[in-house]
Design an enzyme around this catalytic site. Structure first.
Site, PDB file in Angstrom:
ATOM      1  N   ASP A 101       0.946  -1.050  -0.051  1.00 29.42           N
ATOM      2  CA  ASP A 101       0.097   0.055  -0.081  1.00 29.42           C
ATOM      3  C   ASP A 101       1.000   1.215  -0.164  1.00 29.42           C
ATOM      4  OD1 ASP A 101      -1.807   2.206   0.992  1.00 29.42           O
ATOM      5  OD2 ASP A 101      -3.255   0.664   0.957  1.00 29.42           O
ATOM      6  N   ASP A 123      -7.584   5.830  -7.890  1.00 28.82           N
ATOM      7  CA  ASP A 123      -9.017   5.489  -7.564  1.00 28.82           C
ATOM      8  C   ASP A 123      -9.680   6.844  -6.883  1.00 28.82           C
ATOM      9  OD1 ASP A 123      -8.881   2.942  -8.376  1.00 28.82           O
ATOM     10  OD2 ASP A 123      -8.225   2.166  -6.229  1.00 28.82           O
ATOM     11  N   GLU A 199      -3.463   2.237 -19.514  1.00 27.65           N
ATOM     12  CA  GLU A 199      -4.527   1.621 -19.872  1.00 27.65           C
ATOM     13  C   GLU A 199      -6.114   2.263 -19.645  1.00 27.65           C
ATOM     14  OE1 GLU A 199      -3.014  -1.554 -17.605  1.00 27.65           O
ATOM     15  OE2 GLU A 199      -2.733  -2.424 -19.586  1.00 27.65           O
ATOM     16  N   TYR A 200      -5.984   3.057 -18.545  1.00 23.20           N
ATOM     17  CA  TYR A 200      -7.289   3.697 -18.259  1.00 23.20           C
ATOM     18  C   TYR A 200      -7.306   4.865 -19.024  1.00 23.20           C
ATOM     19  CZ  TYR A 200      -9.198   0.977 -14.132  1.00 23.20           C
ATOM     20  OH  TYR A 200      -9.833   0.355 -13.726  1.00 23.20           O
TER      21      TYR A 200
HETATM   22  C1  LIG Z   1      -7.700   2.743 -11.484  1.00 19.55           C
HETATM   23  S1  LIG Z   1      -6.499   1.787 -11.475  1.00 19.55           S
HETATM   24  C2  LIG Z   1      -5.254   2.722 -12.610  1.00 19.55           C
HETATM   25  C3  LIG Z   1      -4.326   1.717 -13.203  1.00 19.55           C
HETATM   26  C4  LIG Z   1      -3.161   2.513 -14.030  1.00 19.55           C
HETATM   27  N1  LIG Z   1      -2.548   3.351 -13.539  1.00 19.55           N
HETATM   28  C5  LIG Z   1      -3.865   3.161 -15.079  1.00 19.55           C
HETATM   29  O1  LIG Z   1      -3.829   4.302 -15.341  1.00 19.55           O
HETATM   30  O2  LIG Z   1      -4.335   2.301 -16.375  1.00 19.55           O
HETATM   31  C6  LIG Z   1      -5.636   2.298  -9.951  1.00 19.55           C
HETATM   32  C7  LIG Z   1      -4.810   1.230  -9.307  1.00 19.55           C
HETATM   33  O3  LIG Z   1      -4.074   1.583  -8.323  1.00 19.55           O
HETATM   34  C8  LIG Z   1      -4.173   0.698  -7.305  1.00 19.55           C
HETATM   35  N2  LIG Z   1      -4.084   1.486  -5.826  1.00 19.55           N
HETATM   36  C9  LIG Z   1      -5.144   2.038  -5.296  1.00 19.55           C
HETATM   37  N3  LIG Z   1      -4.663   2.730  -3.975  1.00 19.55           N
HETATM   38  C10 LIG Z   1      -3.472   2.015  -3.810  1.00 19.55           C
HETATM   39  C11 LIG Z   1      -2.686   2.435  -2.737  1.00 19.55           C
HETATM   40  N4  LIG Z   1      -3.044   2.947  -1.712  1.00 19.55           N
HETATM   41  N5  LIG Z   1      -1.432   1.582  -2.772  1.00 19.55           N
HETATM   42  C12 LIG Z   1      -1.044   0.918  -4.094  1.00 19.55           C
HETATM   43  N6  LIG Z   1      -1.749   0.672  -5.034  1.00 19.55           N
HETATM   44  C13 LIG Z   1      -3.019   1.396  -5.180  1.00 19.55           C
HETATM   45  C14 LIG Z   1      -5.296   0.002  -7.369  1.00 19.55           C
HETATM   46  O4  LIG Z   1      -5.123  -1.457  -6.776  1.00 19.55           O
HETATM   47  C15 LIG Z   1      -5.564  -0.224  -8.930  1.00 19.55           C
HETATM   48  O5  LIG Z   1      -4.662  -1.184  -9.254  1.00 19.55           O
END
Ligand SMILES: C[S@@+](CC[C@H](N)C(=O)[O-])C[C@H]1O[C@@H](n2cnc3c(N)ncnc32)[C@H](O)[C@@H]1O
Length: 219
Positions: A101, A123, A199-200
């Site tokens: 995290d 997120d 990707e997003y």
């Molecule tokens: C909405 S996805 C975006 C993925 C990628 N960055 C993209 O733009 O395609 C957000 C990712 O961040 C990860 N994530 C969210 N909060 C996090 C945290 N506190 N620590 C590590 N990873 C986190 C989630 O598990 C998810 O895989």
């Protein structure tokens, strides 16, 4: 990101030499892990890793660490690299992964160890009571400050205007300065020269959503 639990993911990540999940052999050790002294860049919340894999291929002179909270997501990035190797495509040697995290980053990186942090399509946590979980909240900015170099920067992209405006409102009070900001990255020709799609970003820009971006540095 909707998460489908992959039962074997934990074991796969634990067994993979490209992945780390313990502070013992990481904090202050990244130069040793990569076997050289090079700038270090992380993407926090890398998802399936498209951005960080492409960045690592594009910049062999820089070392990259992809940070992701869930093993079930991380294994997708690992599979992507394995597939590339199987198909004879180049695979970056300057890329490692951290399963953790982001709140724990100071346990995994020494002060001043990181040159830049990318936050891509983090997120949104839309409920007010969850605001502290947003990666652009003052709480997380102070976590990032503890591991970034003094001149280090954070680059944030999202299509979520509310999250973007929330981030903008947090940076001043948290002691950061705004170096660049746009509500429509894809119409900024100069900024797009260096842009690597996530990707997003591809998914949401295809839907017609505008992509917002800011770059900040500690005052
Ligand atoms: C909405 S996805 C975006 C993925 C990628 N960055 C993209 O733009 O395609 C957000 C990712 O961040 C990860 N994530 C969210 N909060 C996090 C945290 N506190 N620590 C590590 N990873 C986190 C989630 O598990 C998810 O895989």
């Amino acid at each position: 990101m909707r998460l489908r639990n992959i039962p074997w993911a934990r074991e796969a990540v634990a067994a993979d030499s490209r992945c780390f999940d313990s502070p013992d052999n990481t904090k202050g050790c990244w130069h040793r892990i990569f076997g050289r002294k090079a700038p270090l860049i992380t993407e926090v919340g890398m998802g399936k890793g498209r951005f960080i894999v492409e960045m690592a291929l594009k910049h062999p002179e820089i070392d990259f660490v992809g940070i992701e909270r869930y093993e079930s997501v991380m294994v997708k990035a690992l599979s992507k690299l394995d597939r590339r190797a199987a198909e004879g495509e180049p695979v970056p040697e300057n890329l490692r992964f951290l399963r953790m995290d982001a709140a724990d980053m100071p346990d995994f990186f020494e002060k001043d160890e990181i040159d830049r942090i990318y936050l891509n399509f983090s997120d949104p946590w839309p409920k007010i009571r969850h605001a502290k979980r947003r990666l652009v909240s003052g709480r997380f900015l102070s976590v990032f400050e503890r591991v970034l170099k003094k001149e280090g920067t954070i680059e944030f992209k999202t299509d979520n205007r509310e999250l973007f405006d929330f981030g903008l409102s947090e940076i001043g009070p948290a002691g950061w300065e705004l170096l660049y900001s746009t509500y429509d990255l894809h119409s900024d020709t100069e900024a797009m020269k260096d842009n690597v799609m996530t990707e997003y970003e591809e998914k949401f820009s295809k839907k017609g959503n505008r992509i917002c971006k800011f770059i900040i540095r500690k005052k």
